[in-house]
Design a protein around this motif. Structure first.
Motif, PDB file in Angstrom:
ATOM      1  N   GLN A   1      -4.923   6.606   5.989  1.00 27.28           N
ATOM      2  CA  GLN A   1      -4.525   5.960   7.241  1.00 27.28           C
ATOM      3  C   GLN A   1      -5.059   6.674   8.469  1.00 27.28           C
ATOM      4  OE1 GLN A   1      -0.233   6.006   6.530  1.00 27.28           O
ATOM      5  NE2 GLN A   1      -0.272   3.780   6.409  1.00 27.28           N
TER       6      GLN A   1
ATOM      7  N   HIS B   1       4.062  15.176  -0.728  1.00 26.66           N
ATOM      8  CA  HIS B   1       3.446  15.258  -2.053  1.00 26.66           C
ATOM      9  C   HIS B   1       2.012  14.733  -2.016  1.00 26.66           C
ATOM     10  CE1 HIS B   1       4.123  10.895  -2.871  1.00 26.66           C
ATOM     11  NE2 HIS B   1       5.127  11.084  -2.051  1.00 26.66           N
TER      12      HIS B   1
ATOM     13  N   THR C   1      -1.444   3.352  -8.779  1.00 27.96           N
ATOM     14  CA  THR C   1      -0.905   4.251  -7.760  1.00 27.96           C
ATOM     15  C   THR C   1       0.598   4.059  -7.714  1.00 27.96           C
ATOM     16  OG1 THR C   1      -2.934   4.083  -6.478  1.00 27.96           O
ATOM     17  CG2 THR C   1      -1.021   4.952  -5.341  1.00 27.96           C
ATOM     18  N   GLU C   2       1.288   4.969  -8.385  1.00 32.28           N
ATOM     19  CA  GLU C   2       2.749   4.902  -8.438  1.00 32.28           C
ATOM     20  C   GLU C   2       3.228   6.283  -8.837  1.00 32.28           C
ATOM     21  OE1 GLU C   2       4.425   2.465 -11.539  1.00 32.28           O
ATOM     22  OE2 GLU C   2       6.440   2.844 -10.817  1.00 32.28           O
ATOM     23  N   TRP C   3       4.448   6.651  -8.429  1.00 30.41           N
ATOM     24  CA  TRP C   3       4.920   7.986  -8.804  1.00 30.41           C
ATOM     25  C   TRP C   3       6.408   7.969  -9.043  1.00 30.41           C
ATOM     26  CZ3 TRP C   3       2.301   7.120  -4.077  1.00 30.41           C
ATOM     27  CH2 TRP C   3       3.113   6.986  -2.955  1.00 30.41           C
TER      28      TRP C   3
ATOM     29  N   GLN D   1       5.170  11.933  10.943  1.00 34.54           N
ATOM     30  CA  GLN D   1       3.767  11.513  10.872  1.00 34.54           C
ATOM     31  C   GLN D   1       3.547  10.254  11.715  1.00 34.54           C
ATOM     32  OE1 GLN D   1       2.098  13.700   9.286  1.00 34.54           O
ATOM     33  NE2 GLN D   1       0.024  12.863   9.181  1.00 34.54           N
TER      34      GLN D   1
ATOM     35  N   VAL E   1      -4.031  12.321   8.585  1.00 29.95           N
ATOM     36  CA  VAL E   1      -4.520  13.618   8.114  1.00 29.95           C
ATOM     37  C   VAL E   1      -6.040  13.574   8.227  1.00 29.95           C
ATOM     38  CG1 VAL E   1      -4.923  15.021   6.051  1.00 29.95           C
ATOM     39  CG2 VAL E   1      -2.604  14.324   6.639  1.00 29.95           C
TER      40      VAL E   1
ATOM     41  N   HIS F   1       2.191  19.292   4.815  1.00 26.79           N
ATOM     42  CA  HIS F   1       1.250  18.589   3.934  1.00 26.79           C
ATOM     43  C   HIS F   1       0.481  19.573   3.070  1.00 26.79           C
ATOM     44  CE1 HIS F   1       2.375  15.469   6.590  1.00 26.79           C
ATOM     45  NE2 HIS F   1       1.402  15.571   7.462  1.00 26.79           N
TER      46      HIS F   1
ATOM     47  N   PHE G   1       7.754  -0.604  -4.879  1.00 32.38           N
ATOM     48  CA  PHE G   1       8.498  -0.747  -6.135  1.00 32.38           C
ATOM     49  C   PHE G   1      10.003  -0.553  -5.943  1.00 32.38           C
ATOM     50  CE2 PHE G   1       4.263   0.396  -8.001  1.00 32.38           C
ATOM     51  CZ  PHE G   1       4.049  -0.823  -8.621  1.00 32.38           C
TER      52      PHE G   1
ATOM     53  N   GLN H   1      11.137  11.253   6.068  1.00 30.64           N
ATOM     54  CA  GLN H   1       9.815  11.702   5.638  1.00 30.64           C
ATOM     55  C   GLN H   1       8.717  11.097   6.506  1.00 30.64           C
ATOM     56  OE1 GLN H   1       8.596  10.520   1.555  1.00 30.64           O
ATOM     57  NE2 GLN H   1       6.572  10.370   2.485  1.00 30.64           N
TER      58      GLN H   1
ATOM     59  N   GLN I   1       1.009  11.198  -1.149  1.00 26.57           N
ATOM     60  CA  GLN I   1       1.304  10.837   0.238  1.00 26.57           C
ATOM     61  C   GLN I   1       0.295  11.501   1.188  1.00 26.57           C
ATOM     62  OE1 GLN I   1       4.011   8.651   1.008  1.00 26.57           O
ATOM     63  NE2 GLN I   1       2.834   8.538   2.897  1.00 26.57           N
TER      64      GLN I   1
ATOM     65  N   ARG J   1      -2.448   6.976  13.827  1.00 29.78           N
ATOM     66  CA  ARG J   1      -3.384   6.273  14.701  1.00 29.78           C
ATOM     67  C   ARG J   1      -3.001   4.801  14.776  1.00 29.78           C
ATOM     68  NH1 ARG J   1      -7.344   9.599  17.050  1.00 29.78           N
ATOM     69  NH2 ARG J   1      -7.795  11.351  15.695  1.00 29.78           N
TER      70      ARG J   1
ATOM     71  N   PRO K   1       1.848   2.669  10.253  1.00 30.43           N
ATOM     72  CA  PRO K   1       2.895   3.649   9.989  1.00 30.43           C
ATOM     73  C   PRO K   1       4.168   3.421  10.816  1.00 30.43           C
ATOM     74  CG  PRO K   1       0.767   4.751  10.189  1.00 30.43           C
ATOM     75  CD  PRO K   1       0.557   3.320  10.566  1.00 30.43           C
TER      76      PRO K   1
ATOM     77  N   ARG L   1      -2.525   9.349   1.172  1.00 25.25           N
ATOM     78  CA  ARG L   1      -2.224   8.134   1.921  1.00 25.25           C
ATOM     79  C   ARG L   1      -2.394   8.366   3.427  1.00 25.25           C
ATOM     80  NH1 ARG L   1      -2.553   3.034   3.046  1.00 25.25           N
ATOM     81  NH2 ARG L   1      -0.688   2.061   3.910  1.00 25.25           N
ATOM     82  N   TYR L   2      -1.909   9.529   3.889  1.00 23.75           N
ATOM     83  CA  TYR L   2      -2.076   9.845   5.305  1.00 23.75           C
ATOM     84  C   TYR L   2      -3.563   9.979   5.655  1.00 23.75           C
ATOM     85  CZ  TYR L   2       2.996  10.753   5.696  1.00 23.75           C
ATOM     86  OH  TYR L   2       4.355  10.645   5.696  1.00 23.75           O
TER      87      TYR L   2
ATOM     88  N   ALA M   1       0.816  -1.211   0.000  1.00 25.31           N
ATOM     89  CA  ALA M   1       0.000   0.000   0.000  1.00 25.31           C
ATOM     90  C   ALA M   1       0.853   1.267   0.000  1.00 25.31           C
ATOM     91  CB  ALA M   1      -0.935   0.010   1.207  1.00 25.31           C
ATOM     92  N   GLU M   2       2.167   1.103   0.130  1.00 21.84           N
ATOM     93  CA  GLU M   2       3.083   2.244  -0.010  1.00 21.84           C
ATOM     94  C   GLU M   2       3.832   2.020  -1.321  1.00 21.84           C
ATOM     95  OE1 GLU M   2       2.729   4.362   2.383  1.00 21.84           O
ATOM     96  OE2 GLU M   2       1.772   3.047   3.853  1.00 21.84           O
ATOM     97  N   PRO M   3       3.294   2.554  -2.421  1.00 21.40           N
ATOM     98  CA  PRO M   3       3.824   2.161  -3.726  1.00 21.40           C
ATOM     99  C   PRO M   3       5.303   2.481  -3.926  1.00 21.40           C
ATOM    100  CG  PRO M   3       1.874   3.545  -3.970  1.00 21.40           C
ATOM    101  CD  PRO M   3       2.172   3.480  -2.524  1.00 21.40           C
ATOM    102  N   ASP M   4       5.769   3.581  -3.353  1.00 15.29           N
ATOM    103  CA  ASP M   4       7.191   3.896  -3.556  1.00 15.29           C
ATOM    104  C   ASP M   4       8.062   2.857  -2.859  1.00 15.29           C
ATOM    105  OD1 ASP M   4       6.308   4.842  -1.089  1.00 15.29           O
ATOM    106  OD2 ASP M   4       7.640   6.586  -1.088  1.00 15.29           O
TER     107      ASP M   4
ATOM    108  N   VAL N   1       1.402  11.690  14.896  1.00 14.28           N
ATOM    109  CA  VAL N   1      -0.051  11.694  14.697  1.00 14.28           C
ATOM    110  C   VAL N   1      -0.675  10.383  14.221  1.00 14.28           C
ATOM    111  CG1 VAL N   1      -0.500  14.152  14.384  1.00 14.28           C
ATOM    112  CG2 VAL N   1       0.380  12.826  12.471  1.00 14.28           C
TER     113      VAL N   1
END
Lengths: 153, 926
Positions: free
Chosen positions: B429, B419, B751-753, A147, B432, B165, A36, A143, B422, A153, A83, B425-426, A30-33, A151
């Protein structure tokens, strides 16, 4: 000559790192970066292992049990969730990649002492990539940390 | 009058290399409105693409009733494209506009007062800041606000709340333009000028369907192509776009393989010695890594990976390597595909290798997609620090803190700005919980829409949407704020080549709608954001205060606005920044001296590794000591992450059509544009259509791992194996939801960047296509653009699909066709796209001599407007901002009608007979 012990360590550490990158890629789809890039970086580790092969063949890889105890680091066998779990998994990868990184440095020292150009060539083609792996992990963790730690949850 | 739906680019005004682009003033007025009926003309610039065409808005009885291009402006020389002519004013003056704030009560959006809406926002915001802190807040904005609005928002985020953000939808369209310039040159800032089109002898368009995305810029190119000394044209695009049709070399590569092609082109330059060793030695760093990275990429290797002809690769490189002055432009085909930043940096690298920068005709346009994307980046509404400041440089952070009189710790600078993907995404989850979306529609424009809809619908996320219309996104909001649109507010913005325009308020917004600036200022006031002295953080009274504040912020930075004022922008041409004491009229092009903004104390970034996005960091960057040299940045090629397989055997790419903009909120509310491209479609090659037994107009289902769409198929000239869908078609005019009939291209995207620019990959995914019903006629896709039907259905009828296969086997569909020898049908015959009388617009050909830098922007100190209205340039059409000019314009206009007829005939002679003027420099054209 004990270089074989460290070649064995490096070989194993790259293998472990590759497998761990793949585990993290799989566990954090679910975290694409992360997903990949960890695959890409796992492939880099595979390539390092391949590049190292002729050197290992030449010097041998100590499998006799003569190496010191607790030589090898455990890889990541399963990922954590959430997270903070992501942060901690990247953190583990960072430790594994650090082990690889410093091992390349030490093997390079031996290569210089031995004036082994082939070995030095292999090191220079691989250790830069390991350095970038570390930098990426650090960039991504920096990065994620505020978060995750403040913050999430 | 010209039908500007069928004639997208209008009438040709050919010109020669080095000459000035002739003026052509385009004008459209509402039905029944004559020019004499217009009460006043109000100065503005068009916001329906990134080109920034200067225009005057016609106002009658307090309403916008038409538009006219400004003859004296350096950007458009009077021209307007179809979107500007038909949607700029009609897209805003529409009964669907939001006229009252709304809040969600018991699941329903209900109208309320501004006070109620703002108090709901502010109480939620305050409570969250208290309980969870600044990181609970996210802002997602636009590429369509004004400088003053972005800067206010950036200050709210960075100096008021202190959240990293914040991003714009510019992340989706042109983040890579900024990233590539930062990596290569040390800072954002377009090196080039549109006048490089006038001066080049070769143009390269990389993933840039300029003919549809910037139609007026393409008119300029067409006028060069029709002139006596046609520049060479090279097109990199998997589709047979208008650009491709006119290209000397068309590299129709596989989506996702841009970087491999670029490596091949760079390698050809290196191996053939088409490089400037002296320039490389003095002005660049990193040539060795570039050399070794591209070395494996022979033309044959490129051919195999990219699916292009090796000879074409060599020929393209030869054109680049041997032309005198090359202009390169880059857009979404690169920015929204795999390895976006690395591919775009290779374009920069090619210019650096030959030193083709900073001279007339030599340049790079890393394009923007939206009208004010540039300002989003400058002001920091994309998360970057305002004024192209470097978040890793403590001095830069301190500068901002001093400027704003706040503590530097408030400014989020501990990590890269978050970005857009993200931020979502927050929100997904749950960290945010407050998401403020202004002037953009992520429920249609973001990748993987099923996921985005779920996030917007989450109970726990408080969503504020500020927009003109009840978009798909607004429908999911907790609070909806009605915003004033273009023509209803005053502000400034900047186009692709750094030209700053003023857009004056022409009419009142409908109902209770307020300007975006007023909304942000109100929020700041209610939140009590203040300076260290306890004064209000944002005490601006209106947009001009905002502009003055921004001038201060930009002073001394690459995007220096300190020499610009509202007064200077009224009357003449837009002004290209930087504009300051040193450059009082602005700057046309950058890097004439080969000095780049890479100095560590000045640069906008210390750079990234292009494969992973790892930051280089201050220490390593300073040790490298670039000090004014440009950087050859590159990365090894990696195949795209989703490749066709047995289940999903086709490559999917998305894009645009000339007649629509974004999610159609404005353009579909123009009759003419809506009629030209009313509904979604998907494009298949003749070969794939034949294999799938799909004929023109048949309904197909396109499925990816994310979702599906069901739309009619256009059998077209796309590369076999590739499927294209336009991304404009959401659901606001189709019941509001995709239920039962999904059409939005982003239902399918991944979903890719990109690791550096963080721009999502919209142009590569794997899909399967199946036919689900016979067609009820041809697909609703325009025939005037890249979506034109394949040769077969354009002209023929009655033969079977075996012929279609033969056509495909023969390779490239025939050009220079002749309707008598093409007799293949792939389904319904397709009538040509026309606009009819409704789409007729006026053209005034060469009513005045072309504007020229710097004369066009130099104000007469005594009478700035009068000078332009009455001076030798005679650019009467450019000046309508002031009152009392109308009678003068009338006089000019009647004189022009006669000129128009003469010029039209002259043009026909030139275009028909070629070289009538012997290929001379052409400054003395009629």
């Amino acid at each position: 000559m004990n270089l074989s012990i460290y070649l064995g360590l490096l070989h194993k550490a790259e293998q472990t790192l590759a497998a761990s990158f793949r585990t993290v890629a799989e566990g954090h789809g679910a975290e694409p970066d992360v997903h990949f890039l960890c695959q890409t970086l796992a492939k880099q580790c595979d390539d390092h292992e391949q590049a190292l092969k002729p050197i290992v063949d030449r010097y041998g890889e100590d499998e006799s049990g003569a190496e010191p105890e607790r030589m090898h680091a455990e890889g990541i066998s399963s990922t954590r969730s959430g997270p903070v779990g992501l942060l901690r998994d990247l953190h583990d990868l960072y430790l594994l990649a650090s082990l690889v990184d410093v091992t390349w440095t030490l093997v390079k020292q031996a290569g210089q002492g031995l004036r082994d150009d082939e070995l030095l060539e292999v090191v220079s083609s691989c250790d830069q990539q390991t350095a970038v792996q570390l930098k990426w992990l650090q960039t991504r963790m920096k990065q994620a940390a505020p978060q995750a730690l403040i913050v999430a949850r | 009058m010209v039908d500007r739906i069928s004639e997208i680019w209008g009438t040709r005004t050919p010109f020669a290399r080095g000459a000035l682009w002739p003026v052509r003033v385009d004008q459209k007025l509402a039905d029944g409105v004559q020019e004499k009926d217009v009460d006043r003309w109000v100065q503005s610039a068009c916001v329906l693409c990134s080109n920034g065409c200067a225009c005057d808005i016609a106002v009658k009885d307090g309403a916008m009733v038409g538009i006219r291009g400004r003859a004296g402006d350096l950007v458009n020389h009077g021209r307007m494209g179809p979107k500007g002519l038909f949607a700029s004013w009609q897209g805003v003056s529409h009964p669907d506009r939001l006229t009252s704030p709304m809040i969600r009560e018991n699941g329903q959006l209900v109208p309320c007062s501004w006070n109620t809406a703002m108090e709901r926002i502010v109480s939620k915001s305050k409570a969250l800041l208290k309980e969870r802190g600044p990181l609970s807040h996210g802002f997602y904005t636009s590429g369509q606000l004004f400088i003053e609005e972005y800067y206010a928002l950036a200050m709210i985020g960075k100096a008021g709340i202190g959240t990293p953000h914040m991003d714009g939808n510019t992340r989706l369209c042109t983040a890579t333009a900024a990233a590539a310039m930062k990596e290569s040159f040390g800072s954002d800032g377009q090196p080039s000028s549109y006048t490089d089109i006038d001066n080049c002898d070769a143009m390269f368009l990389y993933g840039h369907n300029m003919a549809e995305t910037q139609t007026v810029l393409w008119s300029r190119v067409l006028d060069r192509l029709a002139g006596p000394d046609r520049p060479k044209l090279v097109c990199v695009d998997p589709r047979e776009t208008e650009v491709a049709r006119l290209a000397d070399v068309h590299l129709a590569l596989r989506p996702g393989t841009n970087l491999a092609l670029m490596h091949g082109l760079v390698r050809e330059l290196l191996h053939n010695g088409w490089i400037d060793e002296a320039y490389i030695g003095q002005h660049t760093m990193g040539i060795e890594e570039l050399r070794s990275t591209v070395e494996p990429w022979t033309a044959e290797a490129v051919a195999q990976t990219c699916g292009v002809d090796a000879e074409d690769v060599r020929e393209a490189a030869r054109i680049f390597g041997t032309s005198e002055a090359v202009l390169s432009t880059v857009l979404q085909g690169f920015y929204q595909s795999s390895q976006a930043t690395a591919s775009s940096c290779q374009v920069n690298n090619m210019h650096l290798l030959r030193g083709l920068l900073g001279r007339p005709g030599c340049g790079i346009l890393q394009m923007n997609g939206q009208p004010t994307a540039q300002n989003n980046r400058e002001c920091g509404a994309d998360g970057d620090l305002p004024g192209f400041r470097n978040w890793e440089n403590p001095e830069h952070v301190q500068e901002l803190a001093a400027l704003w009189n706040i503590s530097p710790e408030t400014i989020p600078h501990w990590a890269p700005p978050t970005h857009a993907m993200q931020i979502f995404r927050y929100a997904e989850q749950g960290s945010v919980e407050f998401l403020w979306i202004s002037a953009t529609n992520p429920a249609v424009s973001m990748p993987d829409l099923p996921r985005i809809r779920k996030i917007l619908a989450k109970e726990e996320v408080f969503v504020v949407v500020q927009d003109l219309y009840l978009t798909e996104t607004a429908q999911a909001a907790d609070v909806v704020l009605p915003a004033a649109g273009w023509g209803e507010k005053t502000g400034t913005f900047t186009n692709v080549n750094r030209t700053v325009h003023l857009s004056d308020k022409a009419v009142e917004p409908p109902g209770e709608a307020r300007t975006d600036l007023d909304i942000f200022l109100d929020y700041s006031r209610r939140m009590g954001f203040s300076t260290l002295d306890g004064a209000p953080l944002l005490d601006w009274q209106g947009p001009e205060d905002g502009f003055e504040a921004w001038k201060n912020c930009s002073r001394g930075r690459p995007c220096d606005y300190s020499g610009i004022s509202y007064e200077r922008l009224r009357g003449g041409s837009g002004i290209p920044w930087p504009c300051n004491d040193e450059h009082p009229d602005g700057v046309v092009r950058f890097y004439e001296d080969g000095i780049f903004p890479t100095d560590p104390d000045y640069c906008e970034t210390y750079g990234h590794d292009l494969l992973t996005g790892a930051t280089v960091g201050p220490q390593a960057y300073r040790a490298m000591a670039p000090n004014g040299r440009a950087l050859f940045k590159t990365a090894s090629y990696s195949p795209p992450h989703e490749e066709p397989d047995e289940e999903y055997p086709l490559r999917y790419t998305t894009g645009r059509t000339a007649y629509q903009f974004h999610t159609r909120t404005k353009t579909a509310r123009s009759r003419q544009l809506h009629k030209a491209a009313p509904k979604a479609w998907v494009e298949l090659s003749v070969q794939d259509a034949t294999e799938l037994a799909v004929r023109e107009g048949d309904l197909v289902r396109v499925t990816s791992r994310r979702g599906l769409i069901e739309v009619p198929a256009r059998v077209g000239d796309i590369r076999p194996g590739t499927v294209f869908a336009p991304f404009h078609y959401g659901y606001w005019d189709a019941g509001g939801t995709p239920d039962g009939h999904p059409t939005a291209a982003n239902e399918l995207t991944i979903t890719e960047w990109d690791p550096v620019s963080k721009q999502p990959v919209f142009k590569n995914a794997a899909v399967q296509v199946v036919k689900i019903a016979d067609g009820q006629g041809p697909a609703p896709a325009p025939t005037t653009t890249a979506s034109r039907p394949a040769e077969a259905s354009r002209f023929g009828s009655g033969q079977d699909s075996a012929d279609a296969t033969r056509l495909a086997d023969a390779g490239h569909p025939v050009s220079g066709h002749d309707s008598t020898d093409a007799g293949v049908s792939a389904g319904a015959a397709v009538p040509p796209t026309t606009g009819g009388p409704d789409a007729e617009a006026e053209e005034f050909l060469e009513p005045s001599s072309p504007p020229q830098f710097p004369d066009a922007i130099q104000p007469d100190p005594g009478h700035p407007r009068a000078a332009h209205a009455t001076g030798d340039s005679g650019s009467g059409h450019s000046t309508g901002s002031g009152e009392g000019e109308d009678s003068l314009q009338e006089t000019l206009k009647s004189a022009l009608k006669g000129v128009e007829r003469v010029v039209r005939n002259a043009i026909k002679d030139v275009t028909g007979g070629h070289d009538n003027d012997g290929g001379s420099a052409g400054k003395d054209r009629p």
